[in-house]
Design a protein around this motif. Structure first.
Motif, short mmCIF file in Angstrom:
data_model
loop_
_atom_site.label_atom_id
_atom_site.label_comp_id
_atom_site.label_asym_id
_atom_site.label_seq_id
_atom_site.Cartn_x
_atom_site.Cartn_y
_atom_site.Cartn_z
N ARG A 698 51.76 21.14 -6.10
CA ARG A 698 50.43 21.62 -6.42
C ARG A 698 49.60 21.55 -5.15
O ARG A 698 49.63 20.52 -4.45
N LEU A 699 48.87 22.62 -4.87
CA LEU A 699 48.14 22.70 -3.61
C LEU A 699 46.65 22.87 -3.87
O LEU A 699 46.24 23.72 -4.67
N GLY A 700 45.87 22.03 -3.22
CA GLY A 700 44.42 22.16 -3.30
C GLY A 700 43.82 22.21 -1.91
O GLY A 700 44.40 21.67 -0.95
N LEU A 701 42.69 22.87 -1.78
CA LEU A 701 42.00 22.95 -0.49
C LEU A 701 40.61 22.38 -0.67
O LEU A 701 39.79 22.92 -1.43
N LEU A 702 40.36 21.25 -0.02
CA LEU A 702 39.04 20.63 -0.06
C LEU A 702 38.24 21.13 1.13
O LEU A 702 38.61 20.89 2.28
N ARG A 780 28.39 19.34 2.32
CA ARG A 780 28.73 20.15 1.15
C ARG A 780 30.24 20.12 0.90
O ARG A 780 31.04 20.31 1.83
N LEU A 781 30.63 19.90 -0.36
CA LEU A 781 32.04 19.82 -0.72
C LEU A 781 32.36 20.86 -1.79
O LEU A 781 31.54 21.15 -2.66
N SER A 782 33.59 21.39 -1.76
CA SER A 782 34.08 22.22 -2.85
C SER A 782 35.59 22.11 -2.89
O SER A 782 36.23 21.87 -1.86
N LEU A 783 36.16 22.26 -4.07
CA LEU A 783 37.61 22.16 -4.25
C LEU A 783 38.13 23.49 -4.75
O LEU A 783 37.64 24.03 -5.74
N ASP A 784 39.13 24.01 -4.08
CA ASP A 784 39.80 25.26 -4.49
C ASP A 784 41.23 24.90 -4.87
O ASP A 784 42.04 24.52 -4.03
N LEU A 785 41.53 24.99 -6.16
CA LEU A 785 42.88 24.71 -6.64
C LEU A 785 43.74 25.96 -6.48
O LEU A 785 43.34 27.05 -6.87
N ASP A 786 44.92 25.78 -5.92
CA ASP A 786 45.82 26.89 -5.64
C ASP A 786 45.10 27.97 -4.82
O ASP A 786 44.92 29.10 -5.27
N PRO A 787 44.66 27.64 -3.60
CA PRO A 787 43.83 28.57 -2.82
C PRO A 787 44.57 29.83 -2.42
O PRO A 787 45.77 29.81 -2.13
N VAL A 788 43.85 30.93 -2.41
CA VAL A 788 44.38 32.20 -1.93
C VAL A 788 43.90 32.48 -0.52
O VAL A 788 44.63 32.98 0.33
N ASN A 789 42.65 32.14 -0.26
CA ASN A 789 42.06 32.33 1.07
C ASN A 789 42.06 31.01 1.81
O ASN A 789 41.37 30.06 1.43
N MET A 790 42.84 30.92 2.89
CA MET A 790 42.95 29.67 3.65
C MET A 790 42.03 29.66 4.86
O MET A 790 42.11 28.78 5.71
N LEU A 791 41.16 30.66 5.00
CA LEU A 791 40.30 30.75 6.17
C LEU A 791 39.03 29.93 6.01
O LEU A 791 38.32 29.73 6.98
#
Length: 791
Positions: A698-702, A780-791
């Motif tokens: 499982r991949l998340g992008l913080l 500022r924080l945000s969590l993207d679960l299963d990210p599509v945009n890694m930029l």
């Protein structure tokens, strides 16, 4: 005294507890009802819209705290059904946000406001706004509530305000046909070009002293005013070519339809992957399945990743199913049109067909029994800004609750989707051949590694055109035969960079660490990330010089070059050329009528469109997406190129595909040339397993950011990073970073990100909540679960 938990529909999106007024019986208050609640105190007290989540007998508040009272209902029957509220609650839990945050991003604008009126009937007929009721005594409110319950009064939607309901539409394309000194007119035209249709009120509010200039543009016919809630066809929909006649399904299509019908008739939730090569007739299967679902009294959602494809599907559906009620819904419609569609569906009990983009997933569709995602692999099905969600997951949640059927269709499925199919968790139905037995076009690689560079050094000669001589020769041969060609370049504008010959620097956005793109028609340099722009020519921001060299090539410049080969203007399909409502359909119809032999476009051109006279497809820069810092780079490039190749040879004449590349030895190409999806899948899956990427983790992008001028940002980020590493180790989450994001400065904020890998989602969410509990307000924080945009 009963109490209610309500979700606020605007920031801070809190979930609050209010007491219920005594004027209405307890059974009147039901989950899904919109209400007006008082928020704030003193002069800041205001009425805000909220959705009632549940009614309780007791208040879950500290002792001694007195709850405020819900002021007034905004409707007498809930607009949000129970299944939609369950979806909202699930998505809020998954993303770590309040239910109001979800509702505030998916409900039409009008349903997030308190702008309703109470209309009294009979001898004392009058219309009262909520602000009038706020001054009323309790006895008066009780009297009005009794009339509302008795049916002698009713609630009306917000009053139609001409300035808010009238939308300004562009009717011209840049360069603007006005005199250079008409700066206010130019400002209005550029505003509409950047924002799309906006209400007259908003335009006059954001463009100061613009009323006389707007009148002049209206008289000249450069701008039109259209009612935003007008019924009828979408702008430009009538320009689309007629849908093809309904045809008999071949054996593969019949087998797929039979299997889908059996799944539709099952007593439990079902999902299926319809895996078919480009041109295999998936749309015909969708429409036949929709007809069968509607005959069984179940509604159907047919979703496309882009508006252009949604319009095409709606046209095909109207032709194939003329007697079926159908609704079109997408994010580019006016707020009034979207609100009208939402209300109509909420009040209806008749099964219908809804065609739209991902936002249609949150509509209160009656008796929903089937959702179809066409081109399910497309990244546009992932919403990232504001509210993050993946359309496939939302669709499956709805079908699981409704015991319905989810159909995912693609020629190049998402790798995780196909992994689920290969593992036996998702049944697959195959359409292995094009309709009519037409062969897939051969794909040739054109090596441009020895071609002149598109981005020369200061002393180098100006760059040559982006197309190799082999591709230009193939274009000339195609045109000589009276056939058509499509050319894909996934980079819009005239030139990606503007190079100063005096100081050797490229012109960059002051708010982002991004080069400005030159748009020749607009005569401006534009940042494609924050929207900043400035006129061109204008002095260099480094040395104030005025000598520039445009570097590289975008669709605008490529179309200009190809018009020389064609001997006439060529058509261009990208975000810039289709901003005016109906313009996209005008371009597609003009190409279908063969008004131009060449169509240049970005990825908007790569899928779904059917042009029988197109025999040549050229991909001008096949490497463009291969080197992005994204583990999906090869997969997305493969999907884009196979879809693009599928535009050629769809008629009676054979097709040909040329792909330009500087890396002919990349493993991706052998699979693109043979349209071998399963071979590519096996190779890419092995790499994903080795490097521990989805579907194996499982991949998340913080994402973390702070203002570029915030002196405390670096230290706060370091402290938070240390705490996160320790907590990640406890939770069993592999954490990489925080590291500067590939786009390190965006909209004036310094950006960083942490890549989180885990065996399940709960530890990833827990780490995010831990971070939120420790970050200062300026970080500022945000969590993207299963990210599509890694930029």
């Amino acid at each position: 005294m009963p109490y209610a938990r309500v979700a606020l529909l605007s920031p801070p999106y809190a979930t609050l507890t209010y007491s219920l007024p005594p004027f209405f019986p307890e059974e009147f208050w039901r989950a899904g009802l919109r209400v007006a609640i008082p928020l704030g105190k003193g002069r800041s007290l205001a009425l805000r819209a909220a959705v009632l989540l549940e009614v309780r007998e007791t208040a879950d508040v500290p002792s001694g705290v007195v709850c405020k009272e819900v002021f007034w209902p905004l409707e007498t029957e809930p607009l949000l059904p129970a299944d939609l509220l369950r979806l909202v609650a699930d998505l809020a839990l998954r993303q770590g946000v309040e239910p109001g945050h979800v509702l505030g991003h998916v409900l039409p604008q009008g349903l997030r406001s308190t702008g309703v009126r109470l209309r009294r009937l009979g001898d004392r007929a009058e219309t009262l706004a909520l602000r009038d009721l706020r001054q009323a005594r309790k006895e008066r409110l009780a009297e009005l509530a009794a009339e509302l319950l008795a049916g002698t009064a009713r609630l009306l939607p917000r009053c139609a305000d001409a300035a808010s309901e009238e939308y300004c539409h562009l009717r011209v394309e840049p360069p603007w046909p006005v005199r250079p000194g008409a700066k206010r007119q130019i400002a209005i035209l550029e505003f509409l070009h950047a924002r799309g249709p906006v209400s007259r009120r908003r335009l006059l509010r954001e463009q100061k002293d613009a009323a006389p200039a707007l009148v002049a543009l209206l008289r000249a016919g450069h701008v039109a005013i259209v009612r935003g809630d007008m019924e009828g066809e979408e702008p430009g929909a009538s320009l689309l070519a007629p849908a093809p006649e309904r045809v008999c399904l071949n054996a593969d299509q019949q087998a797929a339809l039979g299997a889908l019908t059996a799944a539709l008739d099952a007593e439990s939730a079902q999902n299926r992957l319809l895996y078919g090569v480009t041109g295999s007739g998936k749309t015909a299967v969708y429409l036949e399945l929709a007809e069968r679902a509607l005959a069984r009294g179940r509604s159907v959602l047919l979703l496309a990743p882009e508006v252009a494809l949604a319009l095409k599907l709606r046209r095909d559906a109207a032709r194939a199913l003329p007697d079926v009620p159908h609704i079109l819904y997408h994010g580019y419609q006016s707020p009034g049109r979207r609100e009208a569609a939402f209300r109509a569906l909420a009040e209806s009990t008749r099964p219908c067909l809804v065609v739209g983009t991902r936002s249609a997933l949150f509509l209160p569709v009656p008796q929903l029994g089937c959702i179809i995602l066409d081109e399910e692999h497309d990244a546009s099905f992932k919403q990232e800004e504001g509210l993050s969600y993946q359309a496939r997951e939302v669709a499956w949640f709805r079908m699981r609750g409704a015991r319905g059927l989810l159909v995912l269709g693609s020629a190049t499925p998402d790798l995780k989707t196909f992994h689920a199919a290969s593992s036996g968790r998702l049944p697959v139905l195959r359409l292995a051949e094009r309709v009519g037995g037409r062969p897939l076009p051969p794909v040739e690689l054109v090596d441009i590694s020895a071609s002149p560079r598109l981005f020369p050094d200061q002393d180098a000669a100006p760059a040559a055109g982006i197309l190799a001589s082999q591709c230009e020769a193939a274009l000339s041969e195609t045109l000589a035969r009276g056939e058509q060609a499509v050319v894909l370049l996934n980079r819009r504008g005239y030139a990606p960079l503007m190079y100063c010959l005096s100081c050797g620097k490229t012109q960059r956005c002051p708010h982002c660490d991004i080069g400005l793109t030159y748009h020749k028609g607009l005569e401006r340099l534009v940042c494609h990330y924050c929207g900043y722009s400035r006129p061109f020519p204008s002095p260099c921001d480094q040395c104030r010089g005025m000598e520039f060299l445009p570097l590289g090539e975008g669709t605008e410049r490529l179309a200009e070059r190809l018009s020389v080969i064609a001997g006439q203007p060529v058509l261009r399909l990208d975000r810039d050329s289709t901003r005016r409502p109906g313009r996209m359909e005008e371009i597609l119809e003009a190409f279908a009528r063969r008004e131009s032999p060449i169509l240049v476009g970005t990825q908007m051109l790569s899928k779904g469109h059917h042009f029988p006279q197109v025999t040549l497809a050229i991909v001008a820069d096949g490497d463009l997406g291969l080197n992005l810092p994204d583990y999906r780079a090869a997969e997305r490039t493969f999907q884009l190129l196979v879809q693009s190749a599928g535009r050629a040879g769809r008629g009676e004449k054979p097709g040909r595909v040329l792909i330009q590349t500087r890396a002919t030895n990349h493993y991706c190409w052998q699979y693109v040339q043979n349209a071998d999806y399963e071979g590519f899948y096996a190779a890419e899956l092995a790499l994903r397993e080795k490097r521990r990427y989805p579907p194996f983790v499982r991949l998340g992008l913080l994402r973390l950011s702070y203002a570029a001028d915030e002196p405390r940002g670096g230290a706060a980020l370091g402290e938070l990073a240390s705490a996160l590493r320790a907590q990640a180790a406890k939770l069993g989450v592999a954490m990489l970073g925080p590291a500067p994001a590939p786009l390190g400065l965006l909209r004036g904020r310094k950006r960083f990100q942490c890549l989180l890998k885990a065996e399940a989602w709960p530890p990833v969410r827990e780490l995010y909540f831990f971070a939120k509990s420790r970050n200062p307000p300026f970080l500022r924080l945000s969590l993207d679960l299963d990210p599509v945009n890694m930029l």
